[in-house]
Design a protein around this motif. Structure first.
Motif, PDB file in Angstrom:
ATOM      1  N   SER A  26       0.861  -1.171   0.000  1.00  0.00           N
ATOM      2  CA  SER A  26       0.000   0.000   0.000  1.00  0.00           C
ATOM      3  C   SER A  26       0.901   1.225   0.000  1.00  0.00           C
ATOM      4  CB  SER A  26      -0.914  -0.003   1.222  1.00  0.00           C
ATOM      5  OG  SER A  26      -1.694   1.173   1.268  1.00  0.00           O
ATOM      6  N   GLY A  27       0.967   1.927  -1.118  1.00  0.00           N
ATOM      7  CA  GLY A  27       1.892   3.059  -1.230  1.00  0.00           C
ATOM      8  C   GLY A  27       3.312   2.544  -1.146  1.00  0.00           C
ATOM      9  N   ASN A  28       4.085   3.085  -0.196  1.00  0.00           N
ATOM     10  CA  ASN A  28       5.465   2.612  -0.020  1.00  0.00           C
ATOM     11  C   ASN A  28       5.606   1.675   1.185  1.00  0.00           C
ATOM     12  OD1 ASN A  28       5.200   4.458   2.020  1.00  0.00           O
ATOM     13  ND2 ASN A  28       7.120   5.506   1.625  1.00  0.00           N
ATOM     14  N   MET A  29       4.475   1.146   1.658  1.00  0.00           N
ATOM     15  CA  MET A  29       4.481   0.215   2.785  1.00  0.00           C
ATOM     16  C   MET A  29       4.205  -1.198   2.290  1.00  0.00           C
ATOM     17  SD  MET A  29       4.990   1.935   5.622  1.00  0.00           S
ATOM     18  CE  MET A  29       4.403   0.803   6.839  1.00  0.00           C
ATOM     19  N   VAL A  30       4.968  -2.141   2.806  1.00  0.00           N
ATOM     20  CA  VAL A  30       4.766  -3.546   2.483  1.00  0.00           C
ATOM     21  C   VAL A  30       4.583  -4.307   3.779  1.00  0.00           C
ATOM     22  CG1 VAL A  30       5.781  -5.614   1.454  1.00  0.00           C
ATOM     23  CG2 VAL A  30       6.195  -3.382   0.423  1.00  0.00           C
ATOM     24  N   THR A  31       3.593  -5.166   3.811  1.00  0.00           N
ATOM     25  CA  THR A  31       3.409  -6.030   4.977  1.00  0.00           C
ATOM     26  C   THR A  31       3.439  -7.483   4.515  1.00  0.00           C
ATOM     27  OG1 THR A  31       0.996  -5.975   4.780  1.00  0.00           O
ATOM     28  CG2 THR A  31       2.010  -4.336   6.229  1.00  0.00           C
ATOM     29  N   SER A  32       3.911  -8.316   5.384  1.00  0.00           N
ATOM     30  CA  SER A  32       3.922  -9.746   5.117  1.00  0.00           C
ATOM     31  C   SER A  32       3.325 -10.434   6.328  1.00  0.00           C
ATOM     32  CB  SER A  32       5.348 -10.244   4.872  1.00  0.00           C
ATOM     33  OG  SER A  32       5.348 -11.610   4.599  1.00  0.00           O
ATOM     34  N   GLU A  33       2.284 -11.201   6.096  1.00  0.00           N
ATOM     35  CA  GLU A  33       1.553 -11.839   7.188  1.00  0.00           C
ATOM     36  C   GLU A  33       1.812 -13.335   7.178  1.00  0.00           C
ATOM     37  OE1 GLU A  33      -3.090 -12.659   8.113  1.00  0.00           O
ATOM     38  OE2 GLU A  33      -2.537 -10.601   7.592  1.00  0.00           O
ATOM     39  N   LEU A  34       2.198 -13.812   8.326  1.00  0.00           N
ATOM     40  CA  LEU A  34       2.451 -15.233   8.517  1.00  0.00           C
ATOM     41  C   LEU A  34       1.437 -15.736   9.534  1.00  0.00           C
ATOM     42  CD1 LEU A  34       4.333 -17.685   8.082  1.00  0.00           C
ATOM     43  CD2 LEU A  34       5.706 -16.823   9.983  1.00  0.00           C
ATOM     44  N   SER A  35       0.599 -16.680   9.144  1.00  0.00           N
ATOM     45  CA  SER A  35      -0.424 -17.223  10.035  1.00  0.00           C
ATOM     46  C   SER A  35      -0.137 -18.692  10.306  1.00  0.00           C
ATOM     47  CB  SER A  35      -1.812 -17.091   9.410  1.00  0.00           C
ATOM     48  OG  SER A  35      -2.139 -15.740   9.209  1.00  0.00           O
ATOM     49  N   PHE A  36      -0.188 -19.058  11.587  1.00  0.00           N
ATOM     50  CA  PHE A  36       0.015 -20.450  11.957  1.00  0.00           C
ATOM     51  C   PHE A  36      -0.507 -20.665  13.365  1.00  0.00           C
ATOM     52  CE2 PHE A  36       3.675 -18.132  13.320  1.00  0.00           C
ATOM     53  CZ  PHE A  36       4.038 -18.691  14.528  1.00  0.00           C
ATOM     54  N   LEU A  37      -0.714 -21.904  13.723  1.00  0.00           N
ATOM     55  CA  LEU A  37      -1.157 -22.266  15.063  1.00  0.00           C
ATOM     56  C   LEU A  37       0.059 -22.789  15.820  1.00  0.00           C
ATOM     57  CD1 LEU A  37      -3.495 -22.603  17.033  1.00  0.00           C
ATOM     58  CD2 LEU A  37      -3.872 -24.869  16.078  1.00  0.00           C
ATOM     59  N   PRO A  38       0.585 -22.009  16.763  1.00  0.00           N
ATOM     60  CA  PRO A  38       1.791 -22.452  17.483  1.00  0.00           C
ATOM     61  C   PRO A  38       1.496 -23.626  18.411  1.00  0.00           C
ATOM     62  CG  PRO A  38       1.002 -20.399  18.415  1.00  0.00           C
ATOM     63  CD  PRO A  38       0.134 -20.704  17.223  1.00  0.00           C
ATOM     64  N   THR A  39       2.497 -24.422  18.619  1.00  0.00           N
ATOM     65  CA  THR A  39       2.433 -25.549  19.551  1.00  0.00           C
ATOM     66  C   THR A  39       3.501 -25.339  20.616  1.00  0.00           C
ATOM     67  OG1 THR A  39       4.046 -26.877  18.338  1.00  0.00           O
ATOM     68  CG2 THR A  39       1.735 -27.083  17.666  1.00  0.00           C
ATOM     69  N   PRO A  40       3.456 -26.085  21.725  1.00  0.00           N
ATOM     70  CA  PRO A  40       4.502 -25.924  22.739  1.00  0.00           C
ATOM     71  C   PRO A  40       5.910 -26.104  22.163  1.00  0.00           C
ATOM     72  CG  PRO A  40       2.700 -27.196  23.649  1.00  0.00           C
ATOM     73  CD  PRO A  40       2.403 -27.021  22.181  1.00  0.00           C
ATOM     74  N   GLY A  41       6.053 -26.927  21.136  1.00  0.00           N
ATOM     75  CA  GLY A  41       7.359 -27.131  20.524  1.00  0.00           C
ATOM     76  C   GLY A  41       7.884 -25.910  19.790  1.00  0.00           C
ATOM     77  N   ASP A  42       7.008 -24.916  19.522  1.00  0.00           N
ATOM     78  CA  ASP A  42       7.433 -23.675  18.856  1.00  0.00           C
ATOM     79  C   ASP A  42       8.037 -22.673  19.830  1.00  0.00           C
ATOM     80  OD1 ASP A  42       6.647 -24.286  16.180  1.00  0.00           O
ATOM     81  OD2 ASP A  42       4.554 -23.960  16.769  1.00  0.00           O
TER      82      ASP A  42
END
Length: 71
Positions: A26-42
């Motif tokens: 959007s304009g000069n802004m870039v976003t990157s979205e990472l979606s995940f379900l964390p587990t205790p091992g994360d």
């Protein structure tokens, strides 16, 4: 004259394993979205974002250390 340089987080990685993410600009802004379900091992996992464009000779990186709280 101002020319924006767009950096795209083209790769999210955990270790050397690439992860699926969604990027938007959007304009000069870039976003990157990472979606995940964390587990205790994360807990204490380190996620890495690599960003690059035509102005960089090698990717710029950002590290995020994840803290997972469990019941």
């Amino acid at each position: 004259m101002y020319v924006p340089i767009v950096m795209v987080c083209s790769d999210w990685l955990i270790g050397n394993q690439p992860l699926i993410s969604v990027s938007s600009t959007s304009g000069n802004m870039v976003t990157s979205e990472l979606s995940f379900l964390p587990t205790p091992g994360d807990n204490n996992a380190i996620y890495k974002c690599e960003a690059s464009n035509s102005a960089t000779s090698s990717p710029l990186t950002a590290l995020v250390k994840l803290t997972v709280y469990c019941k």
